[in-house]
Design a protein around this motif. Structure first.
Motif, PDB file in Angstrom:
ATOM      1  N   ARG A  99      33.340  25.444 -55.980  1.00 24.62           N
ATOM      2  CA  ARG A  99      32.580  25.340 -54.737  1.00 24.62           C
ATOM      3  C   ARG A  99      31.122  25.753 -54.975  1.00 24.62           C
ATOM      4  O   ARG A  99      30.209  25.236 -54.363  1.00 24.62           O
ATOM      5  N   ARG A 100      30.913  26.702 -55.880  1.00 17.75           N
ATOM      6  CA  ARG A 100      29.549  27.155 -56.194  1.00 17.75           C
ATOM      7  C   ARG A 100      28.714  25.999 -56.770  1.00 17.75           C
ATOM      8  O   ARG A 100      27.559  25.814 -56.393  1.00 17.75           O
ATOM      9  N   LEU A 101      29.302  25.219 -57.673  1.00 15.15           N
ATOM     10  CA  LEU A 101      28.598  24.070 -58.236  1.00 15.15           C
ATOM     11  C   LEU A 101      28.290  23.043 -57.144  1.00 15.15           C
ATOM     12  O   LEU A 101      27.181  22.488 -57.095  1.00 15.15           O
ATOM     13  N   ILE A 102      29.256  22.787 -56.285  1.00 16.94           N
ATOM     14  CA  ILE A 102      29.047  21.854 -55.163  1.00 16.94           C
ATOM     15  C   ILE A 102      27.906  22.353 -54.280  1.00 16.94           C
ATOM     16  O   ILE A 102      27.022  21.579 -53.889  1.00 16.94           O
ATOM     17  N   MET A 103      27.912  23.638 -53.969  1.00 13.94           N
ATOM     18  CA  MET A 103      26.882  24.215 -53.101  1.00 13.94           C
ATOM     19  C   MET A 103      25.492  24.033 -53.713  1.00 13.94           C
ATOM     20  O   MET A 103      24.562  23.600 -53.037  1.00 13.94           O
ATOM     21  N   TRP A 104      25.347  24.346 -54.986  1.00 13.61           N
ATOM     22  CA  TRP A 104      24.037  24.223 -55.628  1.00 13.61           C
ATOM     23  C   TRP A 104      23.623  22.764 -55.793  1.00 13.61           C
ATOM     24  O   TRP A 104      22.439  22.434 -55.670  1.00 13.61           O
ATOM     25  N   THR A 105      24.572  21.901 -56.045  1.00 13.70           N
ATOM     26  CA  THR A 105      24.265  20.476 -56.138  1.00 13.70           C
ATOM     27  C   THR A 105      23.772  19.960 -54.793  1.00 13.70           C
ATOM     28  O   THR A 105      22.797  19.203 -54.729  1.00 13.70           O
ATOM     29  N   THR A 106      24.428  20.379 -53.730  1.00 10.91           N
ATOM     30  CA  THR A 106      24.022  19.940 -52.388  1.00 10.91           C
ATOM     31  C   THR A 106      22.648  20.482 -52.043  1.00 10.91           C
ATOM     32  O   THR A 106      21.844  19.789 -51.408  1.00 10.91           O
ATOM     33  N   ARG A 107      22.340  21.680 -52.454  1.00 16.77           N
ATOM     34  CA  ARG A 107      20.981  22.212 -52.258  1.00 16.77           C
ATOM     35  C   ARG A 107      19.957  21.387 -53.034  1.00 16.77           C
ATOM     36  O   ARG A 107      18.844  21.160 -52.562  1.00 16.77           O
ATOM     37  N   GLY A 108      20.354  20.939 -54.229  1.00 24.20           N
ATOM     38  CA  GLY A 108      19.477  20.058 -55.003  1.00 24.20           C
ATOM     39  C   GLY A 108      19.236  18.730 -54.299  1.00 24.20           C
ATOM     40  O   GLY A 108      18.114  18.212 -54.286  1.00 24.20           O
ATOM     41  N   VAL A 109      20.289  18.191 -53.702  1.00 26.78           N
ATOM     42  CA  VAL A 109      20.163  16.957 -52.922  1.00 26.78           C
ATOM     43  C   VAL A 109      19.206  17.192 -51.753  1.00 26.78           C
ATOM     44  O   VAL A 109      18.331  16.361 -51.471  1.00 26.78           O
ATOM     45  N   PHE A 162      25.263  11.640 -54.240  1.00 22.63           N
ATOM     46  CA  PHE A 162      24.811  12.588 -53.212  1.00 22.63           C
ATOM     47  C   PHE A 162      25.851  12.710 -52.100  1.00 22.63           C
ATOM     48  O   PHE A 162      26.104  13.803 -51.586  1.00 22.63           O
ATOM     49  N   ALA A 163      26.459  11.575 -51.716  1.00 23.36           N
ATOM     50  CA  ALA A 163      27.492  11.594 -50.675  1.00 23.36           C
ATOM     51  C   ALA A 163      28.695  12.403 -51.131  1.00 23.36           C
ATOM     52  O   ALA A 163      29.268  13.189 -50.363  1.00 23.36           O
ATOM     53  N   ALA A 208      28.337  18.075 -43.337  1.00 20.05           N
ATOM     54  CA  ALA A 208      28.720  17.438 -44.601  1.00 20.05           C
ATOM     55  C   ALA A 208      29.219  16.020 -44.368  1.00 20.05           C
ATOM     56  O   ALA A 208      28.854  15.091 -45.102  1.00 20.05           O
ATOM     57  N   VAL A 209      30.046  15.839 -43.356  1.00 22.53           N
ATOM     58  CA  VAL A 209      30.608  14.512 -43.076  1.00 22.53           C
ATOM     59  C   VAL A 209      29.529  13.552 -42.592  1.00 22.53           C
ATOM     60  O   VAL A 209      29.479  12.390 -43.021  1.00 22.53           O
ATOM     61  N   VAL A 210      28.636  14.026 -41.726  1.00 17.06           N
ATOM     62  CA  VAL A 210      27.550  13.164 -41.232  1.00 17.06           C
ATOM     63  C   VAL A 210      26.620  12.785 -42.377  1.00 17.06           C
ATOM     64  O   VAL A 210      26.255  11.611 -42.536  1.00 17.06           O
ATOM     65  N   ALA A 211      26.236  13.756 -43.203  1.00 17.22           N
ATOM     66  CA  ALA A 211      25.365  13.467 -44.342  1.00 17.22           C
ATOM     67  C   ALA A 211      26.028  12.471 -45.284  1.00 17.22           C
ATOM     68  O   ALA A 211      25.395  11.503 -45.723  1.00 17.22           O
ATOM     69  N   ALA A 212      27.293  12.690 -45.598  1.00 17.99           N
ATOM     70  CA  ALA A 212      28.004  11.796 -46.508  1.00 17.99           C
ATOM     71  C   ALA A 212      28.093  10.387 -45.934  1.00 17.99           C
ATOM     72  O   ALA A 212      27.916   9.402 -46.672  1.00 17.99           O
ATOM     73  N   THR A 213      28.333  10.269 -44.650  1.00 20.38           N
ATOM     74  CA  THR A 213      28.419   8.954 -44.014  1.00 20.38           C
ATOM     75  C   THR A 213      27.090   8.212 -44.115  1.00 20.38           C
ATOM     76  O   THR A 213      27.048   7.031 -44.493  1.00 20.38           O
TER      77      THR A 213
END
Length: 139
Positions: free
Chosen positions: A78-88, A61-62, A5-10
């Motif tokens: 956290r569920r919304l975050i998880m699905w959003t990240t899958r969308g990304v 996205f970050a 998560a940190v590497v992707a966000a960076t």
């Protein structure tokens, strides 16, 4: 599992900053980041507004990626975050696959300067971001 998560966000924040630079008039590197046809003509001429929207999207996205660390648990499920990240991840998977002509793994125009950069840098970066986002969301 915080590292993906940190590497992707960076990476996404850096890409967002580059797009903000272009949106506010910077030109360095922009020509090398746009697809061209076999004759060398630009296939995309983004304006400042469109580039600004892309920069904001990358920043969003970050935030989605970093949300997998629990940073926003007080405000967003956290569920919304998880699905959003899958969308990304899906967005970057689609970019990696490409349009079957100028960008992505299955592009037909490969000998242009952009085609070579896309093969070496842009498409692999999209694959890496896809995998990192999937790993971040898989907690």
């Amino acid at each position: 599992m915080l590292l993906p998560a940190v590497v992707a966000a960076t990476i996404l924040v850096v890409l967002s900053a580059i797009h903000f630079y272009w949106a506010f008039g910077g030109r360095r590197g922009m020509g090398e980041a746009l697809p061209v046809n076999a004759a060398g003509e630009l296939m995309l001429t983004p304006g400042a507004g469109g580039t600004f929207i892309v920069a904001l999207g990358l920043l969003f996205f970050a935030l989605a990626a970093i949300g997998n660390t629990g940073a926003f648990d007080a405000w967003v499920s956290r569920r919304l975050i998880m699905w959003t990240t899958r969308g990304v991840a899906a967005v970057f998977a689609l970019r990696a696959i490409g349009d079957f002509k100028y960008v992505g793994l299955f592009r037909k125009v490969k000998t242009t300067p952009f085609g070579r950069r896309d093969m070496r840098y842009f498409t692999p970066l999209c694959i890496v971001l896809c995998v990192l986002c999937l790993l971040a969301a898989w907690q």
